[in-house]
Design a protein around this motif. Structure first.
Motif, PDB file in Angstrom:
ATOM      1  N   ARG A 195       0.372   4.258  -8.439  1.00  0.00           N
ATOM      2  CA  ARG A 195      -0.534   5.255  -7.883  1.00  0.00           C
ATOM      3  C   ARG A 195      -0.998   6.183  -9.007  1.00  0.00           C
ATOM      4  NH1 ARG A 195      -1.998   5.746  -3.119  1.00  0.00           N
ATOM      5  NH2 ARG A 195      -0.325   4.398  -2.346  1.00  0.00           N
ATOM      6  N   SER A 196      -2.286   6.108  -9.320  1.00  0.00           N
ATOM      7  CA  SER A 196      -2.823   6.837 -10.465  1.00  0.00           C
ATOM      8  C   SER A 196      -3.680   8.044 -10.070  1.00  0.00           C
ATOM      9  CB  SER A 196      -3.667   5.891 -11.335  1.00  0.00           C
ATOM     10  OG  SER A 196      -4.700   5.299 -10.572  1.00  0.00           O
ATOM     11  N   GLU A 197      -3.917   8.229  -8.766  1.00  0.00           N
ATOM     12  CA  GLU A 197      -4.699   9.385  -8.309  1.00  0.00           C
ATOM     13  C   GLU A 197      -3.811  10.260  -7.433  1.00  0.00           C
ATOM     14  OE1 GLU A 197      -8.320   8.150  -6.439  1.00  0.00           O
ATOM     15  OE2 GLU A 197      -9.041   7.083  -8.224  1.00  0.00           O
ATOM     16  N   PRO A 198      -3.405  11.442  -7.919  1.00  0.00           N
ATOM     17  CA  PRO A 198      -2.534  12.326  -7.141  1.00  0.00           C
ATOM     18  C   PRO A 198      -3.141  12.643  -5.774  1.00  0.00           C
ATOM     19  CG  PRO A 198      -2.727  13.095  -9.399  1.00  0.00           C
ATOM     20  CD  PRO A 198      -3.735  12.005  -9.241  1.00  0.00           C
ATOM     21  N   ALA A 232       0.816  -1.216   0.000  1.00  0.00           N
ATOM     22  CA  ALA A 232       0.000   0.000   0.000  1.00  0.00           C
ATOM     23  C   ALA A 232       0.849   1.265   0.000  1.00  0.00           C
ATOM     24  CB  ALA A 232      -0.938   0.006   1.207  1.00  0.00           C
ATOM     25  N   ASN A 233       2.155   1.128   0.196  1.00  0.00           N
ATOM     26  CA  ASN A 233       3.051   2.287   0.228  1.00  0.00           C
ATOM     27  C   ASN A 233       3.669   2.559  -1.142  1.00  0.00           C
ATOM     28  OD1 ASN A 233       4.331   4.433   1.539  1.00  0.00           O
ATOM     29  ND2 ASN A 233       6.128   3.206   2.028  1.00  0.00           N
ATOM     30  N   VAL A 234       3.024   2.088  -2.196  1.00  0.00           N
ATOM     31  CA  VAL A 234       3.534   2.248  -3.563  1.00  0.00           C
ATOM     32  C   VAL A 234       3.704   3.722  -3.906  1.00  0.00           C
ATOM     33  CG1 VAL A 234       2.809   2.048  -5.971  1.00  0.00           C
ATOM     34  CG2 VAL A 234       2.730   0.053  -4.489  1.00  0.00           C
ATOM     35  N   GLN A 235       4.871   4.036  -4.510  1.00  0.00           N
ATOM     36  CA  GLN A 235       5.148   5.411  -4.931  1.00  0.00           C
ATOM     37  C   GLN A 235       5.244   5.565  -6.445  1.00  0.00           C
ATOM     38  OE1 GLN A 235       5.236   7.949  -2.587  1.00  0.00           O
ATOM     39  NE2 GLN A 235       4.569   6.231  -1.304  1.00  0.00           N
ATOM     40  N   THR A 236       5.330   4.465  -7.188  1.00  0.00           N
ATOM     41  CA  THR A 236       5.342   4.548  -8.652  1.00  0.00           C
ATOM     42  C   THR A 236       4.068   5.247  -9.127  1.00  0.00           C
ATOM     43  OG1 THR A 236       6.705   2.582  -8.932  1.00  0.00           O
ATOM     44  CG2 THR A 236       5.286   3.185 -10.779  1.00  0.00           C
ATOM     45  N   ARG A 237       4.224   6.211 -10.037  1.00  0.00           N
ATOM     46  CA  ARG A 237       3.098   7.038 -10.482  1.00  0.00           C
ATOM     47  C   ARG A 237       2.672   6.650 -11.890  1.00  0.00           C
ATOM     48  NH1 ARG A 237       1.393   9.764  -5.856  1.00  0.00           N
ATOM     49  NH2 ARG A 237       3.262  10.025  -4.558  1.00  0.00           N
ATOM     50  N   ALA A 238       1.390   6.761 -12.127  1.00  0.00           N
ATOM     51  CA  ALA A 238       0.841   6.560 -13.474  1.00  0.00           C
ATOM     52  C   ALA A 238      -0.158   7.675 -13.755  1.00  0.00           C
ATOM     53  CB  ALA A 238       0.158   5.194 -13.573  1.00  0.00           C
ATOM     54  N   ARG A 239      -0.033   8.288 -14.927  1.00  0.00           N
ATOM     55  CA  ARG A 239      -0.988   9.330 -15.317  1.00  0.00           C
ATOM     56  C   ARG A 239      -1.499   9.024 -16.711  1.00  0.00           C
ATOM     57  NH1 ARG A 239       4.158  11.221 -15.928  1.00  0.00           N
ATOM     58  NH2 ARG A 239       4.690  12.178 -17.943  1.00  0.00           N
ATOM     59  N   LEU A 240      -2.755   9.335 -16.923  1.00  0.00           N
ATOM     60  CA  LEU A 240      -3.388   9.063 -18.209  1.00  0.00           C
ATOM     61  C   LEU A 240      -3.187  10.257 -19.127  1.00  0.00           C
ATOM     62  CD1 LEU A 240      -5.021   6.878 -19.649  1.00  0.00           C
ATOM     63  CD2 LEU A 240      -7.110   7.993 -18.815  1.00  0.00           C
ATOM     64  N   GLU A 241      -2.521  10.028 -20.250  1.00  0.00           N
ATOM     65  CA  GLU A 241      -2.297  11.075 -21.248  1.00  0.00           C
ATOM     66  C   GLU A 241      -2.879  10.596 -22.569  1.00  0.00           C
ATOM     67  OE1 GLU A 241       1.797  12.157 -21.564  1.00  0.00           O
ATOM     68  OE2 GLU A 241       1.885  13.067 -19.564  1.00  0.00           O
ATOM     69  N   GLY A 242      -4.059  11.102 -22.910  1.00  0.00           N
ATOM     70  CA  GLY A 242      -4.691  10.690 -24.158  1.00  0.00           C
ATOM     71  C   GLY A 242      -5.036   9.215 -24.149  1.00  0.00           C
ATOM     72  N   ASP A 243      -4.448   8.472 -25.054  1.00  0.00           N
ATOM     73  CA  ASP A 243      -4.767   7.049 -25.188  1.00  0.00           C
ATOM     74  C   ASP A 243      -3.716   6.154 -24.538  1.00  0.00           C
ATOM     75  OD1 ASP A 243      -2.672   7.488 -26.889  1.00  0.00           O
ATOM     76  OD2 ASP A 243      -3.599   6.579 -28.655  1.00  0.00           O
ATOM     77  N   ALA A 244      -2.945   6.718 -23.589  1.00  0.00           N
ATOM     78  CA  ALA A 244      -1.890   5.915 -22.950  1.00  0.00           C
ATOM     79  C   ALA A 244      -1.705   6.307 -21.492  1.00  0.00           C
ATOM     80  CB  ALA A 244      -0.569   6.069 -23.704  1.00  0.00           C
ATOM     81  N   TRP A 245      -1.303   5.316 -20.685  1.00  0.00           N
ATOM     82  CA  TRP A 245      -0.815   5.564 -19.343  1.00  0.00           C
ATOM     83  C   TRP A 245       0.690   5.790 -19.420  1.00  0.00           C
ATOM     84  CZ3 TRP A 245      -3.980   5.998 -15.176  1.00  0.00           C
ATOM     85  CH2 TRP A 245      -5.261   5.450 -15.259  1.00  0.00           C
ATOM     86  N   VAL A 246       1.178   6.762 -18.648  1.00  0.00           N
ATOM     87  CA  VAL A 246       2.609   7.053 -18.578  1.00  0.00           C
ATOM     88  C   VAL A 246       3.054   6.798 -17.142  1.00  0.00           C
ATOM     89  CG1 VAL A 246       4.413   8.763 -18.926  1.00  0.00           C
ATOM     90  CG2 VAL A 246       2.371   8.792 -20.391  1.00  0.00           C
ATOM     91  N   LEU A 247       4.093   5.949 -16.978  1.00  0.00           N
ATOM     92  CA  LEU A 247       4.523   5.528 -15.649  1.00  0.00           C
ATOM     93  C   LEU A 247       5.928   6.000 -15.338  1.00  0.00           C
ATOM     94  CD1 LEU A 247       2.798   2.942 -17.051  1.00  0.00           C
ATOM     95  CD2 LEU A 247       3.104   2.073 -14.727  1.00  0.00           C
TER      96      LEU A 247
END
Length: 398
Positions: free
Chosen positions: A179-182, A143-158
């Motif tokens: 973690r995809s929700e800031p 649950a302490n994951v720090q890797t980030r993912a954000r949705l940019e158009g048609d792709a996730w960027v990690l």
């Protein structure tokens, strides 16, 4: 709980045993005993070819439903397959993470498009998978994951780093919890993503282990990309998917693991006989205790499997999965310690230069990690205390 096998189950055992005896011959027979914990670097290409040979004859993903290409075997028939596979000395399979973990997870949580895209390739051993859970500074605290993912158009960027990533150096895909929700914390705001490894934004660095192999890796994600529709479950709800996958991790294949433990114990007893160590009543008593404990361990595994459905989280069945992990990890470490006591001073020197270990040294060294990987002993005890027994959460330090 009824622990006996039906006549149909025993007939299936005969079928599995006969097939393995027929096919583990010639070039395949030379692979007996290769691979497995601490030895996953052995004969990877040859074991991959064997895995594909199994697939061609319908012996991969045997517990999957028939509509997804599996055999739809009952729980007890799956147990029989894994026990007989281990008993035959067949090489460790390269496709474990895809076949036993991700595949069932996609069947339970994935979309139809994801199932059609990935399941046939897992079944045929055409694509291999690695697990992107642990991180530096987090370890078993998922649950302490720090890797980030954000949705940019048609792709996730990690962006982030994973560690202790088994077999990433020869896999094509990585399933990642990010973690995809800031601003989210702990288990909220996580997503379960399927990420191709062969791209510019993914760097894999093998970690050399005490056993001499490098089956674990660091994985650096720097602007790594994956398609927007390759999120399993809803975005932000990846915690439930990740916990479901861990439920599959402690499935029927653990019974094969127990058979492997029995073979190791027999080997240590033979070693003790050869070295005259059985004359020591204390050591003889320790070996006898390990024998009895192993029988209890097998029945504990069978009972746990009867109480838990694949994909349930770690609290299911009274924490059966966590209890079994604690028991087998401690047992295996004690076996390694007894093996070193049997060897005595001979266990302190390598078999050959520059760093060739004998099987007992490798057993001892690798089993030190048993109580850490797959969820450390401390994490398993917290699960049992908080989620099964309902005790207060462990206080956090200031």
């Amino acid at each position: 709980m009824h622990l006996g096998y039906s006549a149909a189950d025993e007939a299936f055992r005969v079928e599995v045993r006969a097939w393995l005896e027929d096919h583990l011959a010639g070039e395949w027979g030379a692979l007996r005993g290769l691979g497995g914990p601490g030895k996953d670097h052995e004969a990877v290409e040859e074991r991959l070819a064997w895995n594909r040979h199994l697939a061609a004859h319908g012996w991969t993903c045997v517990g999957w439903p028939t509509e997804h290409g599996g055999r739809g075997l009952s729980l007890w028939q799956q147990v029989i397959f894994h026990e007989e596979y281990a008993r035959s000395g067949a090489p460790a399979r390269v496709n474990h993470l895809g076949e036993e973990l991700l595949g069932p997870t996609l069947i339970a949580f994935g979309t139809e498009a994801q199932q059609q895209r990935f399941l046939p390739r897992i079944l045929a051993v055409e694509e291999l998978w690695a697990q992107g859970y642990s991180e530096p500074g987090a370890g078993s605290d998922l649950a302490n994951v720090q890797t980030r993912a954000r949705l940019e158009g048609d792709a996730w960027v990690l962006d982030g780093q994973k560690v202790w990533t088994s077999n990433a150096h020869f896999s094509q895909w990585l399933f990642v919890v990010a973690r995809s929700e800031p601003g989210s914390q702990r288990h909220r705001g996580l997503s379960f993503l399927l990420v191709p490894i062969d791209q510019e934004g993914v760097e894999v660095r093998p970690i050399e282990q005490l056993t001499g192999g490098s089956e674990f890796n660091e994985v650096f994600l720097t602007g790594a990309r994956t398609d927007a529709d390759l999120v399993v479950g809803e975005p932000g709800s990846g915690w439930g998917v990740a916990m479901g996958l861990l439920g599959f991790e402690r499935g029927v294949s653990v019974l094969g693991q127990v058979v492997g433990f029995a073979r190791e114990l027999d080997g240590v007893v033979g070693l003790a006989r050869e070295h005259g160590a059985l004359d020591d009543p204390v050591l003889r008593d320790r070996l006898a205790a390990l024998k009895v404990e192993l029988e209890v361990l097998r029945f504990q595994a069978l009972r746990g499997l009867s109480q838990v459905t694949g994909g349930d989280d770690s609290a299911a069945g009274g924490g059966a999965g966590s209890i079994f992990k604690l028991v087998w990890a401690g047992w295996h470490r004690r076996l390694g310690e007894v093996a070193m006591d049997v060897l005595g001073t001979a266990g302190l020197t390598i078999a050959a230069a520059p760093y060739e270990l004998d099987p007992w040294q490798r057993l001892f060294l690798f089993s030190r990690a048993d109580t850490i990987y797959g969820g450390s002993d401390e994490v398993q005890r917290n699960i049992l205390a908080e989620r099964v027994l309902g005790l207060p959460r462990e206080p956090k330090g200031a």
